[in-house]
Design a protein around this motif. Structure first.
Motif, PDB file in Angstrom:
ATOM      1  N   ASP A 141     -79.430 -15.526  30.848  1.00  0.00           N
ATOM      2  CA  ASP A 141     -79.295 -16.976  30.973  1.00  0.00           C
ATOM      3  C   ASP A 141     -80.571 -17.616  30.453  1.00  0.00           C
ATOM      4  O   ASP A 141     -81.371 -18.155  31.188  1.00  0.00           O
ATOM      5  N   SER A 451     -87.369 -44.779  28.792  1.00  0.00           N
ATOM      6  CA  SER A 451     -86.534 -45.957  28.947  1.00  0.00           C
ATOM      7  C   SER A 451     -85.936 -46.035  30.340  1.00  0.00           C
ATOM      8  O   SER A 451     -85.461 -45.050  30.891  1.00  0.00           O
ATOM      9  N   GLN A 454     -82.333 -44.999  30.387  1.00  0.00           N
ATOM     10  CA  GLN A 454     -82.092 -43.554  30.464  1.00  0.00           C
ATOM     11  C   GLN A 454     -82.326 -43.036  31.872  1.00  0.00           C
ATOM     12  O   GLN A 454     -81.568 -42.239  32.387  1.00  0.00           O
ATOM     13  N   VAL A 458     -79.564 -41.184  34.281  1.00  0.00           N
ATOM     14  CA  VAL A 458     -79.733 -39.824  34.803  1.00  0.00           C
ATOM     15  C   VAL A 458     -79.720 -39.835  36.335  1.00  0.00           C
ATOM     16  O   VAL A 458     -79.080 -38.997  36.976  1.00  0.00           O
ATOM     17  N   ILE A 463     -79.587 -37.279  40.236  1.00  0.00           N
ATOM     18  CA  ILE A 463     -80.834 -36.563  39.962  1.00  0.00           C
ATOM     19  C   ILE A 463     -82.002 -37.464  40.390  1.00  0.00           C
ATOM     20  O   ILE A 463     -82.131 -38.572  39.880  1.00  0.00           O
ATOM     21  N   GLU A 467     -87.298 -35.688  39.035  1.00  0.00           N
ATOM     22  CA  GLU A 467     -86.523 -34.704  38.272  1.00  0.00           C
ATOM     23  C   GLU A 467     -85.911 -35.366  37.039  1.00  0.00           C
ATOM     24  O   GLU A 467     -85.804 -34.737  35.991  1.00  0.00           O
ATOM     25  N   LEU A 471     -86.530 -34.152  33.335  1.00  0.00           N
ATOM     26  CA  LEU A 471     -85.407 -33.791  32.464  1.00  0.00           C
ATOM     27  C   LEU A 471     -85.505 -34.514  31.117  1.00  0.00           C
ATOM     28  O   LEU A 471     -85.358 -33.907  30.054  1.00  0.00           O
ATOM     29  N   ILE A 472     -85.787 -35.797  31.174  1.00  0.00           N
ATOM     30  CA  ILE A 472     -85.884 -36.577  29.933  1.00  0.00           C
ATOM     31  C   ILE A 472     -87.068 -36.076  29.097  1.00  0.00           C
ATOM     32  O   ILE A 472     -86.963 -35.917  27.886  1.00  0.00           O
ATOM     33  N   ASN A 474     -88.433 -33.091  29.184  1.00  0.00           N
ATOM     34  CA  ASN A 474     -88.123 -31.778  28.629  1.00  0.00           C
ATOM     35  C   ASN A 474     -87.186 -31.878  27.432  1.00  0.00           C
ATOM     36  O   ASN A 474     -87.264 -31.071  26.511  1.00  0.00           O
ATOM     37  N   GLY A 475     -86.326 -32.879  27.438  1.00  0.00           N
ATOM     38  CA  GLY A 475     -85.494 -33.118  26.269  1.00  0.00           C
ATOM     39  C   GLY A 475     -86.351 -33.556  25.087  1.00  0.00           C
ATOM     40  O   GLY A 475     -86.202 -33.081  23.968  1.00  0.00           O
ATOM     41  N   LYS A 478     -88.123 -30.615  23.477  1.00  0.00           N
ATOM     42  CA  LYS A 478     -87.250 -29.477  23.189  1.00  0.00           C
ATOM     43  C   LYS A 478     -87.627 -28.713  21.910  1.00  0.00           C
ATOM     44  O   LYS A 478     -87.695 -27.486  21.900  1.00  0.00           O
TER      45      LYS A 478
ATOM     46  N   PRO B  93     -81.640 -37.334  24.374  1.00  0.00           N
ATOM     47  CA  PRO B  93     -81.980 -36.375  23.312  1.00  0.00           C
ATOM     48  C   PRO B  93     -82.596 -35.089  23.872  1.00  0.00           C
ATOM     49  O   PRO B  93     -83.366 -35.137  24.836  1.00  0.00           O
ATOM     50  N   GLY B  94     -82.206 -33.989  23.269  1.00  0.00           N
ATOM     51  CA  GLY B  94     -82.829 -32.710  23.641  1.00  0.00           C
ATOM     52  C   GLY B  94     -82.261 -32.071  24.894  1.00  0.00           C
ATOM     53  O   GLY B  94     -82.641 -30.957  25.237  1.00  0.00           O
TER      54      GLY B  94
END
Ligand SMILES: Nc1ncnc2c1ncn2[C@@H]1O[C@H](COP(=O)(O)OP(=O)(O)O)[C@@H](O)[C@H]1O
Ligand SMILES: [Mg+2]
Lengths: 505, 251
Positions: A141, A451, A454, A458, A463, A467, A471-472, A474-475, A478, B93-94
């Motif tokens: 995984d 933003s 965003q 989320v 969430i 967190e 998450l944003i 980490n995106g 990426k 994104p991502g």
């Protein structure tokens, strides 16, 4: 998967202030008196049983260093460092040069356990090897598949344990502490040490050349693909010791090696100095991948304490078609001054720099890269993601240059900054210089704020705010996370989350 | 299940009042439609229900299962069972859609004191839900909503709704941007969620969607107030005669 999860859980449990690795270990230390002088350098060299040429090399660097001034051009501010008020040598008092686990001070092993970081490495230290297929499947995984990492652990100044040496030796790979290399492989060290970062390079590199205490040495001979990832965990422990590692990695013709560096240091009120030098040399058709996850103590919520990290890292693509790739995830340190660079000397050589720099609290980051195109048809790629939160300042500083003879040099630079909150700053300082008309340099840069839309979206899925931000973010990073070896990717993502804690609310 | 009492709310930035004394009650098991011309405050109402901070409630209250939710942040409201299918879903994104689904489902489970889903169970749920909505698994590997067509985004919203199993579903203009086939599929997806312990609020300004998801009640929102309520025939009436009549009465 289990190992990584384990680590994360452990890291979470060690809940000292915000900094999860803030504890100090009581181990008898063997150290030099405070301050820096020729005598101290002689002391260090003697302690390490060095040949006289090494001592001379150090002394020459020292004599030069006393004539130099600290550089001031970076966008970082800190009180003047009193270099005479530091200890330059501290070694854990334990049986010197342990060769097996039973030789290692059990307290030291407990430190590693507390650190929670070297997870698999600990298993490996303990002689446990992951070959169980079912376990690997569970791990698939997107965590780690190789399950094989060789470790060279640097505890304060001395390399304590080197594992997997035998198997590496069979492949002809040398992986040991730099001190051992100086004793056992003097010809290689003499040939390459200082050949990428000369002793005269800059204030901190010169200091490092005079006083470096340990670090890693890797030599991968012609045609050999190093059979496993090599890894070092650095950790600073003793109060007021600067840590000056010296790392030297050589990949001969057609060789390949991937090296992982992980850093962490305990929490302290006073600032600790760290000035490492890393030199990479890739000959014809060789490839070196160097990955760093740095999470040194960043200081407390008021900006007190933390590591000053002044590092010189440089790779020399000396051979044709050689390749050097730097990937870094920087979440720690009070001050980061760091520009892993590539000299693209060989024709058709290529350099890469992938970076994530996260700053929070009162951290100051000034980091970036230099791509110096000297050979023909050389190419470089820079992807930098800066994330600033709290009261931090985050600067990308990059230089791309093409020499007169570097025909068809190509560079692509993409620098994105993300701001969390409105008390922090992100800055981009690119320098580009082409002395050859055929050079093609492309530069893209964006700065955005996280933003609210965003974040709301989320959070609407259940969430929680921190967190959601992790998450944003980490995106956002990426592209760089994907460059990390599997082993590090998941850990890096968690670290980014942890280091952004307290950035909101 | 949901009781909105004399709600007044304004935009924090400039103080403009958008919701002006709104009353609405939706019972468990009920499907309520909220209709009204553009700009009447429908989306704003949905944001306020979900806890968006750009709006400030100055008067009145929102009760969910008898308790005021005004002090709860968006994540707390979500884990208590309130879901909003956005009129304009955000791009992340991502972050692969699958990854996002996993984090959201597990965060909600965590808030309820449940264990995270095992990977095979998670995959099974996603596959089943995606199949029902005629969604391609390959799409779910892409970053959430990034480069999705309007219709794909709406489907992805319903997919999330199915997987999170909320108790109060608010769908804001889910029908816009859907072609007729997609509209049928999405409607079936929503109808499958009808349950005695679940309330569904459908915001739309066309009657079209209500042919497929037949509402128990219809409310007309105008200038931040519910100006008229009725049963499904009200929607047909609006379709035939426009809003003018209803609004005229209110004015
Ligand atoms: N954050 C905001 N900033 C400025 N104006 C807003 C904001 N939110 C809503 N409005 C205004 O409030 C009114 C209602 O908008 P909205 O709720 O989107 O209507 P509907 O969804 O019914 O079409 C519109 O005039 C809109 O421009
Ligand atoms: Mg709307």
């Amino acid at each position: 998967m289990p190992a990584v999860q384990d680590t994360i859980d452990r890291v979470r449990k060690i809940d000292v202030d915000q900094y999860k690795y803030g504890f100090q270990t009581e181990i008898a230390m063997d150290k030099a008196p405070k301050g820096l002088s020729e005598d101290i350098i002689r002391f260090i060299s003697a302690k390490k049983d060095e040949p006289s040429w090494m001592l001379e090399w150090r002394l020459e660097a020292y004599r030069r260093w006393v004539t130099l001034d600290e550089p001031k051009w970076a966008r970082v501010h800190y009180p003047k460092i009193d270099f005479q008020d530091l200890y330059y040598y501290a070694a854990p008092k334990s049986t010197p040069g342990p060769t097996s686990l039973s030789d290692v001070d059990p307290e030291l092993l407990r430190v590693y356990e507390k650190l929670g970081i070297p997870l698999r490495e600990q298993e490996i230290l303990a002689g446990v090897q992951k070959t169980d297929a079912s376990e690997l499947e569970e791990a698939s995984d997107n965590v780690y598949k190789s399950g094989r990492v060789a470790v060279d652990a640097v505890f304060d100044s001395v390399s304590v344990v080197t594992t997997f040496k035998k198997e590496l030796a069979q492949a002809g790979v040398i992986f040991c502490s730099i001190s051992e290399a100086i004793r056992e492989h003097p010809d290689l060290v003499k040939k390459y040490l200082g050949s990428v970062v000369p002793t005269s390079d800059n204030f901190y590199a010169t200091l490092n050349s005079a006083v470096f205490t340990d670090g890693s040495f890797v030599f991968v001979p012609k045609g050999v693909r190093c059979p496993m990832e090599l890894s070092t965990y650095f950790r600073m422990n003793e109060k007021n010791t600067g840590q000056f590692e010296r790392t030297l990695i050589i990949a001969e013709e057609g060789a390949y090696v991937s090296y992982l560096e992980g850093c962490t240091a305990p929490q302290r009120d006073e600032n600790q100095l760290h000035a490492a030098v890393v030199e990479l040399i890739a000959l014809d058709d060789a490839e070196i991948k160097y990955s760093t996850v740095q999470n040194w103590y960043p200081g407390d919520a008021e900006g007190k304490g933390g590591i000053y990290n002044f590092v010189t890292k440089r790779g020399d693509c000396r051979g044709h078609r050689s390749k050097i790739s730097w990937t870094q995830v920087e979440t720690g340190s009070a001050i980061t001054w760091k520009y892993p660079s590539c000299i693209l000397r060989g024709d058709d050589s290529s350099g890469e720099f992938y970076s994530i720099a996260v700053s929070n609290g009162y951290q100051q980051v000034d980091s970036g890269t230099k791509m110096i195109h000297l050979g023909k048809n050389t190419s470089s790629r820079i992807i930098s993601k800066g994330i600033a939160a709290g009261f931090s300042q985050n600067t990308y500083r990059g230089q791309v240059s093409a020499h007169r003879k570097a025909t068809n040099a190509r560079n692509f630079t993409n620098c994105d900054s993300l701001l969390i909150g409105d008390q922090c700053g992100a800055h981009t300082v690119p320098y580009m210089e082409a002395k050859n008309a055929t050079a093609q340099f492309e530069h893209e840069a964006t700065t955005s704020k996280i933003s609210e839309d965003q974040k709301f979206y989320v959070m609407q899925r259940g969430i929680p705010e921190e967190e959601a931000i992790a998450l944003i973010v980490n995106g956002f990073v990426k592209d760089v996370i994907q460059q990390l070896p599997m082993e590090f990717a998941v850990e890096a993502q968690k670290l980014i989350g942890i280091s952004l804690e307290g950035s909101v609310g | 299940m949901l009781e909105i009492r004399n709600l007044h709310a304004r935009i924090v930035d400039d103080g403009t009042e958008i919701i002006r004394g709104l009353n609405l009650t939706v019972k468990a098991g009920e499907v309520a439609a909220i209709m009204g011309p553009n700009g009447s405050g429908k989306s704003t109402l949905s944001y306020i229900l979900a806890g968006r901070e750009d709006y400030e409630v100055t008067e009145g209250d929102i009760l969910y299962n008898g308790r005021s939710i005004l002090e709860m942040d968006p994540a707390e409201r979500a884990t208590s069972g309130i879901f909003l299918a956005f009129q304009y879903p955000m791009e992340i994104p991502g972050v692969a859609t699958m990854e996002f689904l996993k984090v959201a489902m597990n965060e909600q489970r965590k808030a309820r004191g449940e264990e995270p889903l095992k990977i095979p169970e998670f995959l099974k749920r996603v596959k089943d839900a995606a199949a029902l909505l005629d969604m391609d698994m390959a799409m779910l590997k892409r970053p959430l909503n990034v480069g999705f067509s309007g219709g794909e985004k709406k489907r992805a919203e319903i997919l999330q709704m199915k997987l999170l199993e909320p108790k109060l579903c608010v769908l804001d203009e889910t029908d816009s941007g859907l072609d007729i086939d997609a509209l049928k599929i999405v409607s079936e997806g929503v109808n499958a969620l009808r349950a005695p312990d679940r309330a569904i609020v459908i915001i739309t300004h066309y009657q079209r969607l209500l042919q497929y998801i037949v509402p128990d009640s219809v409310h007309v929102l105008y200038r931040g107030q519910v100006v008229k309520s009725g049963d499904k025939s009200l929607a047909l009436d609006l379709e035939a005669n426009g809003y003018a009549g209803v609004i005229g009465q209110a004015a």
